[in-house]
Design an enzyme around this catalytic site. Structure first.
Site, short mmCIF file in Angstrom:
data_model
loop_
_atom_site.label_atom_id
_atom_site.label_comp_id
_atom_site.label_asym_id
_atom_site.label_seq_id
_atom_site.Cartn_x
_atom_site.Cartn_y
_atom_site.Cartn_z
N CYS A 1 3.25 0.20 -1.09
CA CYS A 1 1.63 0.74 -1.42
C CYS A 1 1.73 -0.60 -3.17
CB CYS A 1 1.03 1.84 -0.71
SG CYS A 1 1.03 2.65 -0.12
N HIS B 1 -7.56 3.51 2.25
CA HIS B 1 -6.31 2.61 1.60
C HIS B 1 -6.06 1.98 2.30
CE1 HIS B 1 -2.26 2.66 0.22
NE2 HIS B 1 -1.79 3.64 0.33
N CYS C 1 1.42 6.87 -4.56
CA CYS C 1 2.92 6.98 -4.06
C CYS C 1 3.23 5.51 -3.42
CB CYS C 1 3.66 7.58 -3.77
SG CYS C 1 2.32 7.71 -2.21
#
Length: 439
Positions: free
Chosen positions: A101, A393, A423
């Site tokens: 990510c 996301h 994260c």
């Protein structure tokens, strides 16, 4: 002593974030649009609309792009697929980054250091993910006995994933990493608190949408009506936002994680009775209401040295103050933003209490709440326009969206310092600290 150039964020644009439903092509509004095309839309909008006659594509020193799953239709071709999708010139070099990510923020980090040290003066970073075309389920058959349930294989099979010191198998399931983090922090992060953060996220995002805030960063994308491939729809808003989110509804959503006495970890952490006595529930606690959805989307940012910015008569969105990255146990990857932010704050010469607004990626509510509790900052300064649980996301794209949205928030709120943190799957964290130069 080496003198470093000042680096500024000068532009940021993204697509709307759609809902991705891997089992349903018809219900995935962007199912017919490639991930690299999404990046292309942002690039063309940046140069042809937002920066028209100010900056030319051929002036860019390098293009960096990130994705969490660089396979199949997301094959990056060293970043060139996304760059060429925007009809950009072949004379500009490109590079691809993978830090799950945090991939796109890492691409941005690379550009910041490149410009700071004089190896360029204009750099573009993008991030993209298409979680319908390339779902979050890579082929783990090799060196795994059961990719579906992530059961630890026999170490005698010469399986390099087997580790006695790390519960690395849990690290492959983001849901289980969130569940494990919650079990470690349940005393101050009750289930109701996670649900409330989800509700707040949707309410904040809906309010920002109604006020037109997101129009300043979204380029519309043609998709199709959810449920009908033959009805085109031009989207200029994020599809996951739920206006009717309530605490009662959110708490009623089904659990998707396994508790610590069941499968999902390399070793069972509790006996069933112990788990119930400790946590007051016989189930896991991670649900769709306290997690981000699956999405498709892309985001792009341009950074410049001060000299380049001044020569192009550009005004900054924000000054880049510092970067941070760190690693943690993959089985509790949600802890990653804490040490990366500690690094970034230290490099900026700031403390948590100096930060006016925060963008902390809502991959899971427990990640954000653990972060808030660690740094002891006011919850109302975090994700004030909604977070990933509402906006979406699309993995790597969030690494550009967070600092880009944050820079716009600092302008709107007339605030000075902002911090964006994510994260990363595999047990890492990335952070950027920025400054509003108008204050």
């Amino acid at each position: 002593m080496v003198s470093l150039n000042e680096v500024y964020l000068v532009d940021y644009v993204r697509t709307p974030f759609s809902r991705s439903r891997p089992a349903s092509r018809e219900r995935s509004a962007f199912s017919e649009v490639r991930a690299d095309q999404l990046v292309g839309y942002t690039l063309r909008n940046m140069f042809e609309v937002r920066l028209k006659d100010k900056v030319k594509p051929e002036e860019v020193s390098e293009f960096g792009v990130g994705s969490s799953f660089p396979v199949g239709k997301q094959w990056p071709y060293a970043g060139r697929n996304a760059w060429f999708s925007g009809n950009m010139p072949y004379t500009v070099p490109s590079v691809f980054f993978d830090r799950a990510c945090g991939s796109a923020m890492t691409a941005l980090d690379h550009g910041i250091m490149m410009l700071m040290t004089g190896y360029g003066d204009i750099y573009i970073a993008s991030g993209f993910e298409h979680m319908y075309q390339e779902p979050m389920s890579p082929d783990l058959q090799h060196n795994m006995s059961s990719p579906k349930h992530l059961i630890v294989p026999n170490p005698d099979d010469n399986n390099f994933w087997y580790r006695d010191d790390i519960d690395i198998m849990t690290g492959f399931s983001m849901v289980q990493t969130a569940q494990k983090l919650w079990e470690q922090e349940a005393d101050h992060i009750p289930i109701e608190r996670m649900a409330q953060l989800g509700v707040t996220s949707h309410h904040n995002a809906a309010k920002a949408l109604d006020e037109g805030f997101f129009k300043g960063e979204i380029v519309p994308v043609m998709g199709h009506k959810e449920g009908d491939l033959n009805e085109p729809v031009l989207y200029d808003y994020d599809l996951p936002i739920r206006r009717g989110a309530t605490l009662e509804k959110t708490l009623s959503l089904p659990v998707v994680s396994n508790p610590g006495f069941r499968g999902g970890y390399k070793n069972k952490l509790y006996k069933k009775k112990e788990y119930f006595e400790k946590f007051g529930t016989k189930t896991g606690t991670i649900t769709a209401g306290n997690s981000s959805p699956l999405n498709a989307g892309a985001a792009t940012a341009m950074i410049m040295t001060k000299e380049a910015m001044d020569s192009h008569n550009m005004k900054p969105m924000a000054k880049i103050l510092s970067m941070g990255w760190a690693s943690v146990d993959p089985s509790v990857m949600g802890r990653g933003p804490v040490p990366s932010t500690e690094m970034a704050l230290k490099k900026a010469g700031l403390k948590a209490e100096d930060i006016d607004y925060w963008e902390v990626n809502e991959a899971f509510a427990v990640v954000v709440l653990n972060f808030i509790d660690h740094f002891k900052m006011p919850e109302e300064t975090v994700n004030v326009k909604g977070g990933a649980m509402a906006i979406g996301h699309p993995l790597a794209a969030s690494g550009i969206r967070l600092p880009g949205t944050l820079a716009r928030i600092l302008k709107e709120k007339k605030a000075k310092y902002g911090c964006a943190a994510l994260c990363c799957g595999s047990g890492q964290g990335v952070t950027l600290v920025i400054e509003n130069t108008e204050i």
